[in-house]
Design an enzyme around this catalytic site. Structure first.
Site, PDB file in Angstrom:
ATOM      1  N   GLU A 122       0.887  -1.432   0.062  1.00  0.00           N
ATOM      2  CA  GLU A 122      -0.274  -0.100  -0.160  1.00  0.00           C
ATOM      3  C   GLU A 122       0.733   1.648   0.371  1.00  0.00           C
ATOM      4  O   GLU A 122       0.554   2.345  -0.744  1.00  0.00           O
ATOM      5  CB  GLU A 122      -1.149  -0.414   1.321  1.00  0.00           C
ATOM      6  N   GLU A 183      12.915  11.079  -3.072  1.00  0.00           N
ATOM      7  CA  GLU A 183      13.913   9.424  -3.740  1.00  0.00           C
ATOM      8  C   GLU A 183      14.986  10.083  -3.293  1.00  0.00           C
ATOM      9  O   GLU A 183      15.324  11.145  -3.404  1.00  0.00           O
ATOM     10  CB  GLU A 183      13.596   8.900  -5.174  1.00  0.00           C
ATOM     11  N   LYS A 198       4.050   4.456  -9.811  1.00  0.00           N
ATOM     12  CA  LYS A 198       2.612   4.483  -9.408  1.00  0.00           C
ATOM     13  C   LYS A 198       2.026   4.164 -10.532  1.00  0.00           C
ATOM     14  O   LYS A 198       0.599   3.446  -9.766  1.00  0.00           O
ATOM     15  CB  LYS A 198       2.697   5.494  -8.190  1.00  0.00           C
ATOM     16  N   GLY A 296       7.461  11.295   3.245  1.00  0.00           N
ATOM     17  CA  GLY A 296       7.125  11.684   4.294  1.00  0.00           C
ATOM     18  C   GLY A 296       7.065  10.341   5.591  1.00  0.00           C
ATOM     19  O   GLY A 296       6.556   9.645   5.062  1.00  0.00           O
TER      20      GLY A 296
HETATM   21  N1  LIG Z   1      10.159   9.301   2.020  1.00  0.00           N
HETATM   22  C1  LIG Z   1       9.455   8.631   1.624  1.00  0.00           C
HETATM   23  O1  LIG Z   1       8.399   9.349   1.369  1.00  0.00           O
HETATM   24  C2  LIG Z   1       8.618   7.231   0.595  1.00  0.00           C
HETATM   25  C3  LIG Z   1       7.056   7.678   0.553  1.00  0.00           C
HETATM   26  C4  LIG Z   1       6.515   6.336  -0.259  1.00  0.00           C
HETATM   27  C5  LIG Z   1       7.737   4.729  -0.839  1.00  0.00           C
HETATM   28  N2  LIG Z   1       8.664   5.043  -0.083  1.00  0.00           N
HETATM   29  C6  LIG Z   1      10.083   4.118  -0.346  1.00  0.00           C
HETATM   30  O2  LIG Z   1      10.337   3.853   0.372  1.00  0.00           O
HETATM   31  C7  LIG Z   1      12.009   2.963   0.546  1.00  0.00           C
HETATM   32  C8  LIG Z   1      12.338   3.518   1.483  1.00  0.00           C
HETATM   33  O3  LIG Z   1      12.663   4.368   1.473  1.00  0.00           O
HETATM   34  P1  LIG Z   1      13.273   6.015   2.643  1.00  0.00           P
HETATM   35  O4  LIG Z   1      12.763   7.522   2.173  1.00  0.00           O
HETATM   36  O5  LIG Z   1      13.173   5.394   3.506  1.00  0.00           O
HETATM   37  O6  LIG Z   1      14.771   5.831   2.115  1.00  0.00           O
HETATM   38  P2  LIG Z   1      16.167   5.877   2.926  1.00  0.00           P
HETATM   39  O7  LIG Z   1      15.879   7.086   3.806  1.00  0.00           O
HETATM   40  O8  LIG Z   1      17.309   6.504   1.770  1.00  0.00           O
HETATM   41  O9  LIG Z   1      16.993   4.600   3.364  1.00  0.00           O
HETATM   42  C9  LIG Z   1      16.752   3.720   2.930  1.00  0.00           C
HETATM   43  C10 LIG Z   1      17.424   2.168   4.117  1.00  0.00           C
HETATM   44  O10 LIG Z   1      17.289   1.414   2.969  1.00  0.00           O
HETATM   45  C11 LIG Z   1      19.275   0.864   3.688  1.00  0.00           C
HETATM   46  N3  LIG Z   1      19.114   0.040   2.251  1.00  0.00           N
HETATM   47  C12 LIG Z   1      20.585   0.512   1.668  1.00  0.00           C
HETATM   48  N4  LIG Z   1      20.618  -0.678   0.561  1.00  0.00           N
HETATM   49  C13 LIG Z   1      20.014  -1.947   1.392  1.00  0.00           C
HETATM   50  C14 LIG Z   1      20.820  -3.291   1.040  1.00  0.00           C
HETATM   51  N5  LIG Z   1      21.624  -3.674   0.121  1.00  0.00           N
HETATM   52  N6  LIG Z   1      20.388  -4.177   2.337  1.00  0.00           N
HETATM   53  C15 LIG Z   1      19.631  -3.409   3.299  1.00  0.00           C
HETATM   54  N7  LIG Z   1      19.622  -1.771   3.325  1.00  0.00           N
HETATM   55  C16 LIG Z   1      19.489  -1.490   2.385  1.00  0.00           C
HETATM   56  C17 LIG Z   1      19.976   2.142   3.791  1.00  0.00           C
HETATM   57  O11 LIG Z   1      21.280   1.334   4.395  1.00  0.00           O
HETATM   58  P3  LIG Z   1      22.044   2.560   5.376  1.00  0.00           P
HETATM   59  O12 LIG Z   1      21.375   3.038   6.866  1.00  0.00           O
HETATM   60  O13 LIG Z   1      23.080   1.286   6.119  1.00  0.00           O
HETATM   61  O14 LIG Z   1      22.151   3.491   4.503  1.00  0.00           O
HETATM   62  C18 LIG Z   1      18.491   2.634   4.937  1.00  0.00           C
HETATM   63  O15 LIG Z   1      18.973   2.795   6.140  1.00  0.00           O
HETATM   64  C19 LIG Z   1      11.354   3.396  -0.870  1.00  0.00           C
HETATM   65  O16 LIG Z   1      11.510   2.226  -1.637  1.00  0.00           O
HETATM   66  C20 LIG Z   1      10.782   4.533  -1.086  1.00  0.00           C
HETATM   67  O17 LIG Z   1      10.367   4.600  -2.896  1.00  0.00           O
HETATM   68  C21 LIG Z   1       9.439   6.536   0.235  1.00  0.00           C
END
Ligand SMILES: NC(=O)c1ccc[n+]([C@@H]2O[C@H](COP(=O)([O-])OP(=O)(O)OC[C@H]3O[C@@H](n4cnc5c(N)ncnc54)[C@H](OP(=O)(O)O)[C@@H]3O)[C@@H](O)[C@H]2O)c1
Length: 398
Positions: A122, A183, A198, A296
């Site tokens: 979701e 992103e 999306k 967020g």
């Molecule tokens: N942020 C938003 O508003 C939002 C909204 C909807 C969907 N999303 C989706 O949610 C997901 C996460 O987004 P985010 O914003 O939380 O990203 P983020 O803040 O950049 O965090 C990414 C995390 O992934 C970890 N990581 C990267 N490669 C990895 C691997 N191979 N194995 C294990 N851990 C790994 C990183 O590890 P380290 O801590 O070691 O760097 C970090 O903890 C993405 O798919 C994004 O498209 C995000």
């Protein structure tokens, strides 16, 4: 009700992963506990004691006690490998990774079927808006003809800041990143790829058609110029990045992501900052709007929490619409009213592609044309001049 106990292996502890961790502390009734967190960077300072983390995916994926994998990483290639192995190992999976899901939709369907495990996502579409489960369950027997909306919080935030606060594009992008809306690779947002992924997922759940990334044109906001915003302001319009998908009476689908002029009477006009909105037109219920935060930490985690909750009562998507027999409308027969901005020198070469021109204007450097053009010709122009033109759709599909 007896909820199934979930023992979670969490991948990723960034913006969404940390948000999920905090929200799970506040929802003990869920009967869901994180047993291990897999992250990537061994040198990063961590919020929790180090024994909670691992850097080895197999520590989590092969852990027999863990029955649920929550995948929240920012690397779609690694994410697919994690999700695939998790399903092969019989674990339920929750993900927010729209790129990974859109690019591997059919393989993920097969994995769910083969290993009989639920896979929920979701949060991948419009973060806090509960759109996928609504498309799956509520609209399972209603004929949807249109799904359209602002599905990328980051670009909506940037466009709002440019217009309302007079912020520069670069500064607004940095603010979106600081707020955790963007992103890791912001090109995914500003070039319209994130919105396209999306839209692909939404189309699969709304119309039952699995399209490929290359099937859908995505035009971003990265080429918009002062002239384009000025034009919009003078006409009392706003520019929003809109994902469009429409199905006609012959089950032909038209879909694309494009900056679009929005009139003040349109409900999308007042959807600003990181908010998202999805408009659905259906056969029985007519037009409906869903509005909520589309990016967020907490808004996105709230959707992940909802999926986790759904797993505790064994919910899974049934993909009831997937057998419908739709196909894409051909590009030549799709005619769009657009605004095209280009350089003065380029203009004589591009204008002949229009079927009809309503208005043209040039200053000493730039020129814009408003007119009707086929999607096929527009794609051709963009293929040859992607970094030299801006395109804004003048009228939304409806
Ligand atoms: N942020 C938003 O508003 C939002 C909204 C909807 C969907 N999303 C989706 O949610 C997901 C996460 O987004 P985010 O914003 O939380 O990203 P983020 O803040 O950049 O965090 C990414 C995390 O992934 C970890 N990581 C990267 N490669 C990895 C691997 N191979 N194995 C294990 N851990 C790994 C990183 O590890 P380290 O801590 O070691 O760097 C970090 O903890 C993405 O798919 C994004 O498209 C995000």
């Amino acid at each position: 009700m007896n909820r199934k106990e979930l023992k979670i292996g969490l991948f990723g502890f960034g913006c969404v992963g940390k948000g999920l961790f905090e929200l799970l502390q506040r929802t003990p009734q869920l009967n869901a506990k994180i047993l291990k967190i897999c992250v990537k960077d061994k040198n990063k300072k961590r919020l929790l004691p180090l024994q909670h983390y691992t850097y080895n995916a197999d520590d989590v994926l092969n852990n027999k006690e863990i029955n649920t994998i929550v995948e929240l990483i920012d690397d779609s290639v690694a994410a697919f490998e994690i999700v695939k192995k998790a399903m092969e190992n019989g674990k339920a999976v929750v993900s927010a990774n729209k790129k990974m899901i859109a690019e591997h939709f059919n393989e993920l369907l097969e994995l769910q079927e083969k290993h009989q495990v639920p896979f929920l996502y979701e949060a991948s579409c419009c973060a806090s808006i509960p759109i996928l489960r609504n498309l799956e369950e509520y609209y399972d027997n209603d004929f949807l003809s249109l799904i359209q909306g602002i599905v990328n919080g980051s670009t909506n935030y940037i466009l709002t800041q440019i217009v309302e606060q007079n912020t520069s594009y670069q500064m607004a992008l940095e603010q979106a990143q600081e707020n955790g809306f963007a992103e890791s690779d912001p090109m995914m947002d500003v070039c319209g790829f994130d919105a396209k992924y999306k839209l692909l997922i939404l189309i699969a759940h709304a119309f039952g058609t699995v399209l490929k990334s290359d099937d859908i044109l995505n035009v971003g906001i990265d080429q918009l110029t002062e002239m384009d915003f000025q034009f919009a302001k003078e006409k009392g319009l706003k520019i929003k990045l809109i994902a469009h998908a429409q199905k006609d009476e012959f089950d032909k689908i038209t879909a694309f992501v494009m900056p679009t002029f929005i009139e003040s009477k349109d409900k999308l006009y007042s959807i600003d900052n990181e908010f998202n909105a999805v408009k659905i037109v259906s056969g029985f219920s007519d037009t409906q709007f869903f509005i909520g935060k589309g990016a967020g930490s907490y808004p996105t985690s709230s959707a992940v929490i909802s999926d986790i909750s759904a797993l505790t009562y064994n919910y899974k998507y049934e993909y009831k619409k997937l057998k419908l027999n739709e196909c894409l409308q051909d590009d030549e027969s799709i005619v769009l009213k657009i605004y095209l901005r280009c350089s003065l020198e380029n203009s004589p070469f591009l204008i002949p592609n229009f079927i009809k021109v309503f208005e043209s204007y040039s200053n000493t450097k730039l020129s814009y044309t408003i007119g009707l053009i086929s999607l096929m010709k527009l794609k051709m122009i963009l293929n040859q001049n992607r970094n030299q033109v801006s395109v804004v759709l003048f009228e939304s599909l409806s």
